[in-house]
Design a protein around this motif. Structure first.
Motif, mmCIF file in Angstrom:
data_model
loop_
_atom_site.group_PDB
_atom_site.id
_atom_site.type_symbol
_atom_site.label_atom_id
_atom_site.label_comp_id
_atom_site.label_asym_id
_atom_site.label_seq_id
_atom_site.Cartn_x
_atom_site.Cartn_y
_atom_site.Cartn_z
ATOM 1 N N VAL A 135 0.828 -1.208 0.000
ATOM 2 C CA VAL A 135 0.000 0.000 0.000
ATOM 3 C C VAL A 135 0.864 1.261 0.000
ATOM 4 O O VAL A 135 0.513 2.267 -0.629
ATOM 5 N N GLN B 202 0.586 4.242 -2.707
ATOM 6 C CA GLN B 202 0.359 5.629 -2.313
ATOM 7 C C GLN B 202 1.466 6.544 -2.845
ATOM 8 O O GLN B 202 1.208 7.690 -3.227
ATOM 9 N N ASN C 132 -4.580 -6.334 1.420
ATOM 10 C CA ASN C 132 -4.074 -5.193 0.663
ATOM 11 C C ASN C 132 -4.406 -5.329 -0.818
ATOM 12 O O ASN C 132 -4.890 -4.387 -1.453
ATOM 13 N N ALA D 121 -7.779 -3.233 0.036
ATOM 14 C CA ALA D 121 -7.229 -1.884 0.201
ATOM 15 C C ALA D 121 -6.902 -1.232 -1.142
ATOM 16 O O ALA D 121 -7.273 -0.071 -1.385
ATOM 17 N N THR D 122 -6.225 -1.958 -2.015
ATOM 18 C CA THR D 122 -5.852 -1.387 -3.307
ATOM 19 C C THR D 122 -7.062 -0.984 -4.144
ATOM 20 O O THR D 122 -7.103 0.137 -4.673
ATOM 21 N N ILE E 104 -8.570 2.175 -2.528
ATOM 22 C CA ILE E 104 -7.693 3.340 -2.688
ATOM 23 C C ILE E 104 -7.730 3.846 -4.125
ATOM 24 O O ILE E 104 -7.833 5.060 -4.375
ATOM 25 N N ASN F 219 -11.012 5.631 -4.900
ATOM 26 C CA ASN F 219 -11.001 6.957 -4.278
ATOM 27 C C ASN F 219 -10.097 7.920 -5.045
ATOM 28 O O ASN F 219 -10.468 9.073 -5.312
ATOM 29 N N ALA F 220 -8.916 7.453 -5.425
ATOM 30 C CA ALA F 220 -7.943 8.308 -6.101
ATOM 31 C C ALA F 220 -8.424 8.714 -7.490
ATOM 32 O O ALA F 220 -8.295 9.886 -7.880
#
Length: 241
Positions: A56, A60, A106, A110-111, A114, A117-118
């Motif tokens: 992660v 990021q 992750n 999570a990925t 993320i 969202n990004a």
């Protein structure tokens, strides 16, 4: 229109990227390993970045640069296909390595969250943003030995349901179970010791009886659904329904 595909180096992800490119859609592939075939076939449309999607912090760091913004510049429609995933660790609760659980969550949860969202944040002014999570029937049907995998796919389904309720302008999302596909993941499942995955025989039978879907055919159906006017009407769906 431009697309981002995770896990594009092999299996369903490679087939999805190939299908999008065949439609003239520029693709950015994110995976730990590259896909030389796609680079050679579509040098103008295909781009890839080597990122360990279980890391992660690395993801990021990449998102903190300009790469994503530059790729998305000028487009009026964005597709994000969260395909990368892992079935490991397999085994009864209490038997898995804790680091393996964290790595799986992750990659599988999570990925995708993320990236969703990004992309929505970076492309706030882009009129249309479509997000497709590649889910699994395991999100709805529990299996012994698959507590981590089942939980992670269920998380994607709930994420899609919640994002749909946010009603962000221009955002459509769906978590889609594509069926059982003939990929390296299926071979990995069939090679798992029975002590860790007691229902292995079910997946062996699917392969033996020719009931595994072809990755290219499945990718075609997924992309057709992603581009359809009705995409996102149901935040959680199964291609076999």
């Amino acid at each position: 229109m431009k697309a981002i595909v995770t896990g594009h180096s092999r299996g369903l992800g490679a087939a999805i990227a190939e299908t999008l490119l065949a439609r003239g859609i520029a693709v950015l592939g994110l995976a730990r390993h590259g896909n030389a075939g796609l680079v050679a076939a579509c040098p103008q449309l295909f781009h890839e970045r080597a990122i360990d999607l279980s890391d992660v912090a690395a993801l990021q760091s990449w998102l903190g640069g300009d790469d994503l913004r530059l790729f998305l510049a000028g487009c009026t429609s964005i597709l994000l296909i969260n395909n990368a995933g892992t079935v490991q660790p397999v085994g009864a609760v209490g038997s898995a390595d804790n680091a393996a659980i964290a790595s799986a969550l992750n990659i599988n949860v999570a990925t995708p969250l993320i990236l969703a969202n990004a992309v929505i944040a970076v492309a706030a002014e882009v009129p249309e943003k479509r997000i497709l999570h590649v889910s699994s029937g395991a999100a709805r049907s529990p299996y012994p030995g698959w507590s981590v995998y089942c939980a992670s796919k269920a998380a994607l389904d709930q994420h899609a349901r919640s994002v749909a309720l946010d009603r962000v302008p221009g955002v459509r999302i769906a978590s889609v179970a594509p069926g059982v596909i003939d990929t390296e993941m299926q071979a990995e499942i069939r090679a798992t010791p029975l002590a860790r995955f007691p229902v292995r025989g079910k997946f062996e039978a699917l392969q033996r009886n020719g009931q595994l879907a072809d990755a290219g055919e499945c990718a075609g159906r997924l992309v057709a659904y992603l581009l359809d006017d009705g995409f996102g009407a149901e935040p959680v769906t199964d291609l076999r329904d």
